[in-house]
Scaffold this motif. Structure first.
Motif, PDB file in Angstrom:
ATOM      1  N   UNK A 124       9.954  21.837 -12.904  1.00 52.37           N
ATOM      2  CA  UNK A 124       9.650  21.387 -11.544  1.00 52.37           C
ATOM      3  C   UNK A 124      10.919  20.895 -10.846  1.00 52.37           C
ATOM      4  N   UNK A 125      11.908  21.779 -10.771  1.00 53.10           N
ATOM      5  CA  UNK A 125      13.223  21.408 -10.260  1.00 53.10           C
ATOM      6  C   UNK A 125      13.744  22.518  -9.356  1.00 53.10           C
ATOM      7  N   UNK A 126      14.095  22.176  -8.128  1.00 53.48           N
ATOM      8  CA  UNK A 126      14.650  23.161  -7.199  1.00 53.48           C
ATOM      9  C   UNK A 126      16.004  23.646  -7.706  1.00 53.48           C
ATOM     10  N   UNK A 127      16.256  24.930  -7.607  1.00 52.50           N
ATOM     11  CA  UNK A 127      17.512  25.518  -8.084  1.00 52.50           C
ATOM     12  C   UNK A 127      18.681  25.249  -7.144  1.00 52.50           C
ATOM     13  N   UNK A 128      18.435  24.629  -5.992  1.00 53.69           N
ATOM     14  CA  UNK A 128      19.504  24.354  -5.035  1.00 53.69           C
ATOM     15  C   UNK A 128      20.259  23.083  -5.421  1.00 53.69           C
ATOM     16  N   UNK A 129      19.627  21.920  -5.261  1.00 53.27           N
ATOM     17  CA  UNK A 129      20.285  20.658  -5.602  1.00 53.27           C
ATOM     18  C   UNK A 129      19.396  19.750  -6.441  1.00 53.27           C
ATOM     19  N   UNK A 130      18.487  20.351  -7.229  1.00 49.87           N
ATOM     20  CA  UNK A 130      17.764  19.650  -8.309  1.00 49.87           C
ATOM     21  C   UNK A 130      16.651  18.720  -7.849  1.00 49.87           C
ATOM     22  N   UNK A 131      16.237  18.781  -6.596  1.00 45.63           N
ATOM     23  CA  UNK A 131      15.113  17.946  -6.187  1.00 45.63           C
ATOM     24  C   UNK A 131      13.846  18.379  -6.910  1.00 45.63           C
ATOM     25  N   UNK A 132      12.964  17.415  -7.195  1.00 42.66           N
ATOM     26  CA  UNK A 132      11.637  17.778  -7.657  1.00 42.66           C
ATOM     27  C   UNK A 132      10.920  18.521  -6.540  1.00 42.66           C
ATOM     28  N   UNK A 133      10.176  19.569  -6.917  1.00 41.66           N
ATOM     29  CA  UNK A 133       9.501  20.403  -5.924  1.00 41.66           C
ATOM     30  C   UNK A 133       8.127  19.879  -5.558  1.00 41.66           C
ATOM     31  N   UNK A 134       7.358  19.519  -6.545  1.00 39.55           N
ATOM     32  CA  UNK A 134       5.959  19.143  -6.329  1.00 39.55           C
ATOM     33  C   UNK A 134       5.679  17.833  -7.037  1.00 39.55           C
ATOM     34  N   UNK A 135       4.640  17.169  -6.597  1.00 33.25           N
ATOM     35  CA  UNK A 135       4.211  15.958  -7.290  1.00 33.25           C
ATOM     36  C   UNK A 135       2.692  15.910  -7.294  1.00 33.25           C
ATOM     37  N   UNK A 136       2.156  15.220  -8.273  1.00 37.35           N
ATOM     38  CA  UNK A 136       0.712  15.075  -8.350  1.00 37.35           C
ATOM     39  C   UNK A 136       0.024  16.382  -8.674  1.00 37.35           C
ATOM     40  N   UNK A 137      -1.073  16.630  -7.980  1.00 36.42           N
ATOM     41  CA  UNK A 137      -1.866  17.826  -8.221  1.00 36.42           C
ATOM     42  C   UNK A 137      -2.543  18.237  -6.929  1.00 36.42           C
TER      43      UNK A 137
END
Length: 407
Positions: A124-137
């Motif tokens: 769950x990590x963006x390939x650009x600058x490592x931000x988390x993409x999603x949270x929860x459900x």
């Protein structure tokens, strides 16, 4: 006595087939923490336990197994990030576009079902600058990074990279989400963090995850997908994750002393324990109900422990599961999921009463586990002993850990 980690539930065929296939740069193995090298103190702690000593003569692992941060780092690398791990239940990804997220050690992951119904798992990590993409459900048709808007399909392919005009030597097909192997067995979602291949046969997964106990658990009704999910409860407990597992695996030893109400509903003299490759199963007959009412416990309870940290409890019309997730060396999160026979869904009084009874047991167990942790951290305790007639499943658990940690 009885799943649990906080995870969230997560599109035309022709269009999907037309997309370019991402060439994903996948690490050979995910290593938790900052270094793959194991510290000397953790190695000494592993060596301090001898699995070859017979149960009647054996001493328990030293208290450092339950208090040392370096030892937990070794467990994350050699236990949790190798082989199949339970991460949720199929109800969380029942429909297309459902997703849920979770964390294990330093691994952030997302499980999702795309518009075609195919199950996926990714870091769950963006390939650009490592931000988390999603949270929860919930439900999403794509994952858009909240940081810079890079957007990914639920199949992991990079759909849009924003404001990259002028970038050189960039092929977006190389920047899809990093995949994680995912499968299901019965109502459970499993992930494997050390194997990124996507071809999985669920029957094989059952054999790999459960070994020779697979057929027995199926016959016990544990692989059923017909029990609706009722609710989830999560507990942050001030103890090492293994303290919670040890408490589960003591063969009912603590039940008459800590769970008076529960003990009155069980015939503890019937308690029996069987061990398999990576599974131990405890069974106990229930006492006859005192009144003409629906019996929460049924005639026999089955408590299955799936190494390293997943517990499945089947009794009467209920099934509940516990997942003990390490947070740090002296804290864990335990997630409980409750499933109930469909015929009783409308009996709210029975549901509420059963959940209240279960909650009482959990509160009693939490008090026990937190007390044990404080004792483990004291200078007065180093090692203990096993009660040979009841604590064989606990010893089996410790031997499995030793095998993984010393390998």
């Amino acid at each position: 006595m009885a799943m649990a980690q906080s995870l969230a539930p997560s599109s035309s065929s022709a269009a999907r087939a037309a997309r370019p296939k991402a060439r994903r740069a996948v690490p050979s193995r995910v290593v938790a923490g900052t270094a793959a090298a194991t510290g000397e103190s953790a190695r000494r702690l592993v060596a301090a336990f001898d699995p070859a000593i017979p149960l009647a003569s054996a001493v328990t692992p030293p208290s450092g197994w339950y208090t040392d941060p370096e030892f937990l780092q070794l467990e994350l690398d050699r236990v949790f990030l190798r082989g199949w791990q339970a991460v949720g239940h199929v109800g969380q990804v029942k429909n297309p576009n459902d997703f849920f997220t979770g964390r294990l050690g330093n691994v952030e992951f997302v499980i999702c079902r795309d518009a075609n119904g195919e199950l996926h798992a990714f870091h769950n990590v963006c390939r650009h600058h490592a931000s988390l993409l999603a949270c929860g459900s919930g439900q999403k048709t794509c994952f858009q990074c909240p940081y810079h808007g890079w957007t990914y399909g639920l199949d992991g392919i990079l759909l849009k990279a924003t404001r990259i005009s002028g970038i050189k030597n960039f092929n977006k097909n190389d920047f899809g989400l990093i995949p994680i192997k995912v499968a299901t067995w019965g109502p459970f979602v499993l992930a494997r963090f050390d194997d990124s291949s996507q071809n999985t046969v669920n029957d094989v997964v059952g054999d790999e995850w459960l070994g020779s106990a697979s057929d027995l658990l199926s016959r016990s009704g544990i692989d059923t997908t017909s029990l609706p999910h009722i609710c989830r409860r999560e507990y942050i407990i001030e103890c090492n994750w293994k303290v919670f597992c040890d408490n589960y695996l003591d063969g009912g030893y603590h039940v008459p002393y800590a769970h008076g109400a529960l003990a009155s509903g069980l015939q503890l003299q019937s308690y029996e324990t069987s061990t398999y490759e990576r599974v131990s199963i405890q069974r106990c007959e229930s006492a006859p109900p005192e009144q003409e009412d629906i019996d929460r416990l049924g005639t026999k309870a089955t408590y299955a422990f799936v190494y390293p940290n997943f517990m499945i409890n089947r009794y009467g019309p209920w099934m509940d599961t516990n997942l003990a997730v390490p947070l740090d060396a002296t804290r864990c999160k335990v997630v409980f999921d409750y499933f109930l026979d469909e015929s009783l869904l409308d009996d709210q009084n029975f549901v509420d009463r059963s959940l209240k009874d279960s909650e009482q047991v959990q509160m009693e167990d939490i008090a026990l586990c937190e007390g044990v942790q404080r004792g483990l951290e004291s200078a007065a305790y180093s090692v203990g002993r096993y009660a040979p007639s009841v604590e064989m499943a606990m010893h089996h658990f410790h031997c499995l850990l030793h095998d993984n940690l010393s390998g």
